[in-house]
Enzyme design. Structure first.
Site, PDB file in Angstrom:
ATOM      1  N   GLY A 244       0.818  -1.216   0.000  1.00 34.76           N
ATOM      2  CA  GLY A 244       0.000   0.000   0.000  1.00 34.76           C
ATOM      3  C   GLY A 244       0.843   1.252   0.000  1.00 34.76           C
ATOM      4  O   GLY A 244       0.598   2.202  -0.761  1.00 34.76           O
ATOM      5  N   THR A 245       1.865   1.243   0.825  1.00 35.65           N
ATOM      6  CA  THR A 245       2.764   2.390   0.931  1.00 35.65           C
ATOM      7  C   THR A 245       3.470   2.654  -0.391  1.00 35.65           C
ATOM      8  O   THR A 245       3.592   3.800  -0.837  1.00 35.65           O
ATOM      9  CB  THR A 245       3.833   2.123   2.015  1.00 35.65           C
ATOM     10  OG1 THR A 245       3.156   1.824   3.237  1.00 35.65           O
ATOM     11  CG2 THR A 245       4.760   3.295   2.190  1.00 35.65           C
TER      12      THR A 245
ATOM     13  N   THR B  87       7.736  -5.828   4.511  1.00 34.32           N
ATOM     14  CA  THR B  87       6.599  -6.721   4.646  1.00 34.32           C
ATOM     15  C   THR B  87       7.003  -7.885   5.511  1.00 34.32           C
ATOM     16  O   THR B  87       7.872  -8.666   5.128  1.00 34.32           O
ATOM     17  CB  THR B  87       6.121  -7.262   3.286  1.00 34.32           C
ATOM     18  OG1 THR B  87       5.540  -8.549   3.519  1.00 34.32           O
ATOM     19  CG2 THR B  87       7.242  -7.436   2.294  1.00 34.32           C
TER      20      THR B  87
ATOM     21  N   ASP C 172       5.194 -10.317   6.179  1.00 33.52           N
ATOM     22  CA  ASP C 172       4.609 -11.526   5.584  1.00 33.52           C
ATOM     23  C   ASP C 172       5.399 -12.042   4.382  1.00 33.52           C
ATOM     24  O   ASP C 172       5.104 -13.110   3.865  1.00 33.52           O
ATOM     25  CB  ASP C 172       3.171 -11.231   5.112  1.00 33.52           C
ATOM     26  CG  ASP C 172       2.210 -11.041   6.263  1.00 33.52           C
ATOM     27  OD1 ASP C 172       2.575 -11.366   7.412  1.00 33.52           O
ATOM     28  OD2 ASP C 172       1.089 -10.564   6.023  1.00 33.52           O
TER      29      ASP C 172
ATOM     30  N   MET D  49       1.048 -15.274  11.495  1.00 40.23           N
ATOM     31  CA  MET D  49       0.648 -14.200  10.592  1.00 40.23           C
ATOM     32  C   MET D  49       0.646 -14.685   9.141  1.00 40.23           C
ATOM     33  O   MET D  49       1.305 -15.669   8.813  1.00 40.23           O
ATOM     34  CB  MET D  49       1.586 -13.016  10.737  1.00 40.23           C
ATOM     35  CG  MET D  49       1.395 -12.278  12.059  1.00 40.23           C
ATOM     36  SD  MET D  49       2.301 -10.715  12.109  1.00 40.23           S
ATOM     37  CE  MET D  49       3.967 -11.317  11.904  1.00 40.23           C
TER      38      MET D  49
ATOM     39  N   ILE E 187       3.237 -10.865  19.029  1.00 38.67           N
ATOM     40  CA  ILE E 187       4.637 -11.093  19.421  1.00 38.67           C
ATOM     41  C   ILE E 187       5.513 -11.400  18.216  1.00 38.67           C
ATOM     42  O   ILE E 187       6.729 -11.320  18.292  1.00 38.67           O
ATOM     43  CB  ILE E 187       4.800 -12.232  20.459  1.00 38.67           C
ATOM     44  CG1 ILE E 187       4.296 -13.569  19.923  1.00 38.67           C
ATOM     45  CG2 ILE E 187       4.100 -11.894  21.748  1.00 38.67           C
ATOM     46  CD1 ILE E 187       4.733 -14.760  20.788  1.00 38.67           C
TER      47      ILE E 187
END
Lengths: 342, 342, 342, 342
Positions: free
Chosen positions: A105-106, A126, A128, A170, A273
């Site tokens: 997005g950035t 990222t 992820d 995540m 975490i």
């Protein structure tokens, strides 16, 4: 030359290491002056800047989070947003360009601003690992280490109680953290967004591990889709207080596994975490190298690009090539690992 | 098909993860039978084998060291060594091929055996990251993490006492561990074998960091050469007991730095803690993937090659391409980091 | 002399270190023969025993979980339970006595069996630190370390996003883990079962920390009671699938804090990762010492007691003195810490 | 009321947590004003003070080292030293009393100053755990954890190569770190200053472990005395450069063990990594509690005492009771552990 630095989107171990490297190289090698931009694009829009000298970045390579703050503000929204307003704000503060450290997005916003005539370059961030234009991004290795260590712990409990343990990690759209931490921790099932599975496929693997005398470990990405559960999913959004559920897919999986196999099953949502705290050495080195090269890009005024990792080298990629499709786990990587579950 | 697996040379985090992956994939996908070879080439020469089923490799992805044992035996030496003897030994035990997990020396021996008609394939193992034919080898990331964490600790002592701290890390011929851990820990001087320096160059950087109010951190590879110290070096081999010195280059550097700068200086030789213990997640994933692909190579009987990491992919490299020159730190990588020391 | 060892209740880092120490000292110093009892009292009732020599306990001091397995079986229940049946079972297997490693429930059962004429001694095990008769029990220190490290990570995310982070830790009836990890991590609010609070008291402290420019950290024991929320609690038991909620009190707290203060708030339930994995050095030493002294107790046939830590010494406590009231956090300890929240 | 805080002697994890707790409680509960004293007694003598508000101590509970700096200056030495000069300096800066955080030497100086009419109270600091008047001191638990983790790593190398590993830990006069880390890591020999041994006693134990198929682990305190080696020791002071040897007793032990047993043996001197870095949760809690109680002592103007840990309580001890004999390892504690080596 005066350059603003911002961090945008979710925090990620290594952000501070990028900032430190940019400032150290930029000031000593290129004599660039830096300002910190507070809270991502919010600070650009609001003109919220502060001087950033090498003194401010001391000792930051090992510090988690971001000293600049972060937000999910869109620079094209709000009364002070949009390219013309931002140009005026930057001009008023004598800022010649922006280093934007952020994710999909950035970088999309950065590209749009660049196309609208603003000097922007990017550093991919990222946790992820979902960006196509870089082999890895900093933060991912730290997250995988944290998830792996947590699963090492879960396994001793599983073994002692002969339980099935479900660990939710995540990964809303891509399964890299689940795949790597699952391989590292010796998981018996890995459930990722790229490969939807039915509860029967999962419990079959759980049962097989159990039959071999193992305490099954199931790793599941938060964005995994359990097929054949439409009805259940329709209710998923709300908890008993009529508020959005904080729990995740593992809280659906665990009781289903227990119900079907009869094996006592427990879920753990690793949650926040995974993204905080001190970066791993790999992430510190990667973040530092990206920051050093970002300073070069700025010094050359090679705007409209981001720096990225290819093999062992840091290269440059035009914004447009970096955006678009996500870096999903290819099927061959998933199948490669599947041999471990046999 | 019956295959022997050996680990040779210094131990390295990830060896067990390779063994586990080979056995899991080999047995379940290809129905290969495995035997463990005890203590590297020593076990080949002596015919010291034991059955290796998936039961033996349970839970090994996170276990440091090697369950096979290791040694520095040369398979061409001794009364039972040499290609013909080994062929006979393997034949007697119905062993069709060997997976050799090891570094430069091991792979060179593997290549020679292969050229002499023995079925061998290789998995690269080097904690120093000194093999050309792979981007990284397992064990390196763990070593860099351990060294970095140790330096994070040394820095708080340096800061509290306003001392210069010298940390000596592994790296006899190449400086990768020093370079990466030094970047990660924010070192002020990094001394590697590829870039000999004089004591004056080192103390100049130490003094500069000290003048900025920092407690200088110097990272030095064990194989670093201090120029202009020939006389000192000539005595270096022996300690006061007339035995080989266990200490290293940092024990020469530290007192010299203190003498020249007047800054209190302390040396720490990290030593063996860098190579033991549980592998990092990165190394577990890399080792596991190499093991999975090694099983494929064996199943295809594609002998005379090793598996290796290129970018994010596991590829195959013929032995002859993998050997020869070491993977030294290129000058541009050293200079890239030097901007941090300014 | 032949002695059975069992572990009962939830698993806990240090169980294996107790087992190892008992067996090492018992076999070498006292020539005692040991058998492992599988899955706690279940194995006693079912006569499920296996030989336990020093070979089986090798390297166990650092291994989490329990090699004996564990369960929550009550030895007085079921067709084969009860003192007379158990006596017969032990007699049939020539077992002279039992070492029971467990918490309040396990020790109460051990005491009842002892009063019914069975040779039993105890080793206290409680990760929550809720047993009165020992200063600390093994597992607690490890849990506090894990929780503290997790909160260190949560804080960097809180700081970067200016969020309030809520961390939920173990402690159904006592708040020791929350108190110690909260002190260690620098929490701004600590919510423990011993001190019920209203949401307004909590948000007042959150707001105060926020007003000082801090990202508030709230630590909450799973057994904490939020006062004035009866209505909400009545619904708490079920989630949208009409199954028991896996989430905890933090998932009620976080949205309430956000609603009242307007500060973005996130909850993390640490869950099972607190009780698994390798024990801290403190817990290894404590568990080992308890095991060594348990071997002495058995050799002296001083049944009906448990070993415990008092100051720096290991002492013996009769079962009846050890049971009854829980070791709750005394008010002065909570108030001592409250000065940190000012 | 205006109070100075100093840290003196070697740095230690937890110093900053003490400082933070003192300042937080002192300012908010008692309205005390604090100044930091730079570099221990050096800053007292030189009048080197700076304001210390709650802002300066933010986030310090987890930070290693000391923000105040430290030195080994004796306050009674030098032209500006001595009680009368110091009184004048404190008076000139309106400082009403001093909190001295330090070990045996620091507390002895504090006591002398107190007897000479200066308001001083103490907080015990000893990473070696060598102070009699406290059950444990902060820093010790962290050091034991670091040493234990290092030995866990060394063991995998020992096992892989069938080597004897010698680990040298801190402890010039007392063997607590060696005893606890040795127990935690499952050492086969523990050599401490309190129990001199001959090389034959050591190698006998090494051989016994080796004969059972173990890779022997020897833990040795830096202050251990090897008996019957007088001649060797006489040379020990100098290395081949005629400078004091940086290496330690392990570098004498390792080659002797190898020479006598024929088992390949390697030494590792853990050195400074044992005292730096982030404190363990135990040490953070202990240091924080000591700091909170130190603020009480100051508010009550109960000078001439130090705070200390007894069981689970923080108590006060007059300086004179705290000094004198060191807290050595009692023989029964050493013999307790010896049962593990059998």
């Amino acid at each position: 030359m005066k350059i603003g630095i911002l961090t945008s989107g979710g925090d990620c171990p290594g952000l501070n290491a990028v900032i430190r490297a940019v400032v150290l190289k930029g000031t000593t090698t290129y004599n660039i002056e830096f300002v910190g931009i507070r809270d991502g694009w919010r600070g650009v829009v609001d003109g919220d800047f502060f001087p950033l000298t090498r003194h401010e970045v001391r000792g930051l390579s090992k510090v988690g989070g971001t000293i600049l703050g972060t937000s999910r503000t869109n620079p094209y929204e709000g009364p002070r947003g949009g390219a013309e307003n931002i140009k005026a704000t930057l001009y008023a503060h004598h800022i010649d360009g922006i280093i934007a450290i952020g994710g999909e997005g950035t970088l999309a916003a950065a590209n749009r601003l660049y196309n609208d005539g603003i000097n922007v370059m990017g550093v991919p961030k990222t946790i992820d690992n979902d960006l196509r234009a870089t082999d890895y991004s900093f933060g991912f290795d730290t997250a995988v280490n944290i998830a792996t260590e947590a699963m090492d712990r879960l396994r001793t409990t599983g073994d002692s109680h002969k339980r099935c343990m479900v660990a939710e990690v995540m990964g809303r759209h891509v399964g890299w953290i689940a795949l790597h931490s699952g391989i590292a921790a010796g998981a018996h099932v890995i459930c990722i967004p790229e490969v939807p599975m039915s509860i029967d496929e999962i419990t079959a693997q759980v049962q097989k591990a159990h039959d071999r005398g193992r305490a099954p470990l199931v790793v599941v990405s938060e964005g995994f889709t359990l097929t054949g559960m439409d009805e259940a999913y329709s209710d998923k959004g709300l908890d008993a207080f009529n508020r959005p559920r904080l729990g995740g897919i593992s809280e659906i999986l665990a009781p289903e596994i227990e119900r079907i196999t009869g094996i006592e099953t427990r879920a753990t949502v690793l949650g926040h975490i995974q993204r905080g705290g001190s970066p791993s050495a790999f992430d510190r080195v990667l973040a530092t190298r990206l920051g050093l090269h970002a300073a070069d890009v700025v010094a050359e005024e090679a705007w409209g690009q981001m720096v990225s990792l290819k093999g062992t080298d840091i290269v440059r990629v035009p914004f447009e090539d970096a955006l678009g499709e996500l870096n999903t786990v290819p099927l061959y990587r998933y199948e490669e690992a599947a041999a471990l579950f046999g």
